[in-house]
Design a protein around this motif. Structure first.
Motif, short mmCIF file in Angstrom:
data_model
loop_
_atom_site.label_atom_id
_atom_site.label_comp_id
_atom_site.label_asym_id
_atom_site.label_seq_id
_atom_site.Cartn_x
_atom_site.Cartn_y
_atom_site.Cartn_z
N GLU A 1 5.03 -2.84 -7.84
CA GLU A 1 5.01 -2.13 -6.56
C GLU A 1 3.84 -1.16 -6.50
O GLU A 1 3.17 -1.03 -5.46
CB GLU A 1 6.33 -1.40 -6.35
N CYS B 1 0.75 -1.01 -3.99
CA CYS B 1 0.40 0.20 -3.25
C CYS B 1 -1.07 0.56 -3.46
O CYS B 1 -1.74 1.03 -2.52
CB CYS B 1 1.29 1.37 -3.70
N TRP C 1 -5.60 4.96 2.01
CA TRP C 1 -4.53 5.94 1.83
C TRP C 1 -4.87 6.97 0.74
O TRP C 1 -4.13 7.94 0.56
CB TRP C 1 -3.23 5.23 1.41
N HIS D 1 1.40 7.40 0.68
CA HIS D 1 1.94 6.18 1.29
C HIS D 1 2.57 6.53 2.63
O HIS D 1 3.31 7.52 2.73
CB HIS D 1 2.97 5.53 0.36
N ARG E 1 6.51 5.91 1.80
CA ARG E 1 7.08 6.49 0.59
C ARG E 1 6.52 7.88 0.29
O ARG E 1 6.98 8.54 -0.65
CB ARG E 1 6.82 5.56 -0.60
#
Length: 788
Positions: free
Chosen positions: A523, A527, A536, A563, A566
């Protein structure tokens, strides 16, 4: 055939005569017989009429003699068999013959007898005559029989003429045609029909002769073509052979005989399977066929073939066959050398050239086979995954030759810790895998792992140096942890990385919690990629203050990934994963550009024109292009190089890479300052102050926290360490910065110890550019504390 045609012709003629001529003759005889019978009956009637006139007077006069005479004259007629004369009263005057005759088969005739007397015509009696029925022969006269004979003779002449004509015009040419065909069939040469006529048989003979000429030409051409094909068949440098529908050899080329050592007479008629290794005969019979066309099929198979000297050669057979019952044509190629080369290439393809052990492909094949065998035998498998610690450092500092020597020594030591049935492979670089089989394999695999760790404790002598390596080991068990070969290798790899993250040099057994870590890692990788794509990544700033007056002297740029869903992600994990995946360079460029832009923005505020910007660099970012990129950014934002501090860790210096040395030298010459981060926590940090152009030394935050420890001894040692670092750094001309200041007590102690600058949550947490500008405009907590 001749007799058959002639007999059929005679049968046809006879049938025609029976059907047509015989009924006509019968009709002729019938009509003629009836005409003759009518004429005779008419003559009898005329004779009876004359006799009745003659009998009138004798009967009137009762002249018995005259009556008898006339009756006898009537009996003398040819067609009258009985005569009876009666008077008017019905009395019989004369009856001839006297005995009675059968009157049923004939024609009875009766005529009245009249007499012309003075008183007129008187009926004086009756005359009766019996005419018998005549048979057909008796009805005809000699003339009529002559006509009938002439007619039959004419029919016989016509029949004989037709038979002779058939013999001359049909049977004779057919006989010659049959003889020519029989001679052609028996003698093999083309015979012609000696017959010339301007009729259908002449045309047939001419066509037959023309066909024989054409067939003779085609046969000659076919023989020539066959001779050329046979010559080509035998001269072709390939092992050609043909099989019939039963699989028997019908032809072999000369090259086939030379290559196999057989004689032609010894192989023709034998089954081809007689020359094949018995273990391969079923495979040959069941050889796969691929459709080449709608009518032909091609089969291909490689198998051992026995030569005349009983030696075997490996041959590739390509067979073409048209139809189920047709002969096949095959070409056989000796691929023994090719197969041996393939075996060598396969061995090379699955073997590591340096260590002689299996490579990744070979290990995966062995793992697949072991899993199949384990499923059949009910055993367990363990995959031991090994990664050497500090091997890259050895490779970079002592060269690849030394690294290869270390690998070979390591393989020998690991091999000494294995059993005879254990399979070892070098997966690549400094990664190894071991396959262990046992009923209770986990205990055995753990024991093997411990032996490997013990075997690697002793230094390895290479080129006059003693080099030490250790191993991070992961263990996974089939079928407990994985369902297949690739999954088992993956789980062992995950266990090894878990051991590496926990401090290296040891072993770790796979557990399901590692899946969560792997999922989290995946993950984070996603990201990172999304953050680079969607922009980002941000550069947050944490102020660095002068511990003497509390004034802000600089800022440390810290990477943050914000994020959209998140929020902020932990930077430590992102940096570690980015360094492993190689994306740290792209991230560093983004953060560097953002941070310099933020410094340019802050510099517009009063009193901040001399502040500096400290930027952390990963070891992977030290490329030869780094100084040029940095110079371009500083020029773009009008920032002086002296305001940039390049923060490096001990890991960068431990690389001892000439390229890193060159980049640091260029940055120093350019005007940038070098800061050594986390000082005092490495193996030989003091030596770096002398070997590298370090301007700033940053005291690790663990020492700062220890100043507030509840243990007096810890506090004392921390003060002594910090004081020592300060003393050495100042003597080397370096500025000292303390990290992790969270309380005023720590601030006061560090200031008393002579530390120049500090940073920590006491002064400010890392803030985005907006928050930092707000804090600077409204007076920061550090300023307020310093003014007091």
């Amino acid at each position: 055939m001749m007799h058959s045609v002639e007999s059929r012709f005679i049968a046809i003629i006879c049938g025609a005569m029976l059907v047509f001529v015989a009924p006509l003759l019968a009709l002729f005889l019938t009509i003629s017989g009836e005409r003759v019978a009518r004429e005779r009956l008419h003559n009898v009637e005329l004779l009876m009429a004359a006799s009745s006139e003659a009998l009138g007077k004798p009967i009137w006069d009762f002249d018995q003699d005259g009556i008898g005479r006339i009756g006898r004259s009537l009996m003398g007629a040819t067609d009258i068999r009985a005569v009876t004369i009666r008077d008017a009263a019905g009395n019989v005057l004369v009856q001839l013959p006297r005995e009675r005759i059968d009157t049923t088969a004939g024609h009875p005739l009766q005529t009245p007898i009249s007499y012309d007397s003075v008183n007129g015509t008187k009926t004086v009696g009756t005359l009766e005559a019996f005419v018998p029925a005549s048979d057909i022969p008796s009805r005809f006269s000699k003339d009529e029989w002559s006509v009938l004979g002439i007619l039959l003779v004419a029919v016989a002449i016509v029949f004989t003429a037709a038979l002779i004509g058939n013999r001359l015009t049909v049977i004779r040419p057919l006989t010659r045609l049959t003889a020519a065909i029989a001679a052609t069939r028996q003698l093999g040469s083309r015979h012609r029909v000696d017959w010339a006529a301007h009729d259908e048989m002449g045309t047939l003979a001419a066509n037959f002769n023309a066909m024989q000429d054409r067939l003779e030409r085609e046969e000659s051409e076919l023989k020539a073509a066959h001779a050329r094909a046979t010559e080509t068949y035998n001269l072709t440098p390939a092992m050609l052979f043909s099989l019939d529908a039963e699989g028997r050899l019908t032809a072999v080329s000369d090259y086939w005989l030379r290559a196999t050592g057989y004689g032609r007479a010894a192989v023709i008629g034998r089954h081809f399977t007689d020359f094949i290794d018995p273990h391969w005969q079923d495979a040959y019979r069941l050889r796969p066929r691929a459709n080449a066309t709608d009518r032909q099929t091609i089969s291909e198979i490689t198998l051992p073939f026995r030569k005349a000297d009983d030696a075997f050669m490996t041959v590739l057979i390509l067979e073409t066959k048209a139809g189920a019952d047709a002969n096949s044509l095959s070409v056989m190629t000796d691929v023994t050398a090719l197969k041996q080369a393939e075996s060598r290439n396969h061995a090379q393809a699955i073997t590591d050239h340096l260590t002689g052990r299996l490579n990744r492909q070979g290990f995966e094949n062995a793992l697949d086979e072991a899993i199949v065998s384990a499923d059949q035998c009910g055993m367990q498998l363990a995959c031991i995954f090994i990664d050497l610690d500090r091997f890259k450092w050895i490779n970079d500092n002592f060269g690849h030759a030394a690294g290869d020597a270390v690998l070979c020594h390591t393989v020998e030591r690991i091999g000494s810790a294995l059993g005879h049935e254990d399979v070892m492979a070098r997966l690549g670089g400094d990664e190894f895998a071991i396959l262990v089989r046992a009923p209770d394999v986990l205990e055995l695999a753990s024991e093997v792992g411990e032996r490997i760790c013990a075997a690697l404790r002793e230094p390895i002598p290479v080129a006059g140096n003693e080099l030490s390596v250790s191993a991070s080991i992961g263990i996974a068990v089939y079928p407990n942890h994985a369902a297949g070969a690739s999954d088992l290798l993956l789980k062992a790899d995950m266990a090894m990385y878990a051991r590496k993250r926990d401090g290296k040099n040891g072993l770790r057994i796979f557990d399901t919690g590692m899946l969560d870590a792997a999922r989290e890692r995946h993950e984070i990788e996603q990201c990172i990629e999304a953050g680079l794509k969607e922009d980002w990544f941000e550069a947050w700033l944490q102020p660095i203050v002068n511990l003497g007056d509390g004034q802000i002297v600089g800022f440390e740029a810290l990477m943050r990934l914000n994020h959209p869903e998140r929020g902020l992600l932990a930077p430590g994990k992102i940096i570690n994963i980015a360094e492993e995946t190689g994306t740290i360079g792209r991230i560093g460029e983004r953060v560097l550009e953002r941070a310099i832009g933020h410094l340019a923005t802050i510099s517009r505020l009063d009193g901040t024109q001399d502040t500096y910007l400290a930027i952390n660099f990963s070891p992977l970012q030290f490329e030869l292009t780094l100084p040029h990129k940095l110079a371009a950014l500083l020029l773009k934002h009008h920032i002086a190089p002296q305001r940039i501090v390049i923060e490096i860790t001990e890991a960068v210096l431990m690389l001892d890479n000439p390229e890193v040395h060159a980049v640091l030298k260029q940055l120093n010459e350019f005007g940038c300052r070098i800061a050594l981060d986390d000082f005092g926590t490495g193996y030989s940090s003091l030596s770096y102050l002398n070997r590298f152009p370090v301007d700033i030394v940053k005291v690790d935050q663990s020492f700062t926290r220890s100043l507030s420890s509840s243990a007096a001894d810890v506090r004392r040692k921390s003060r002594m360490l910090i004081k020592g670092i300060r003393t050495i750094s100042h003597q080397m001309g370096c500025t000292v910065v303390a990290e992790g200041i969270e309380s005023k007590e720590q601030w006061q102690l560090l200031r008393k110890l002579g530390v120049d600058y500090g940073q920590g949550y006491l002064f400010s947490r890392p803030l985005p550019i907006g928050g930092m500008l707000t804090m600077l405009e409204n007076e920061s907590e550090a300023k307020a504390s310093a003014s007091n």
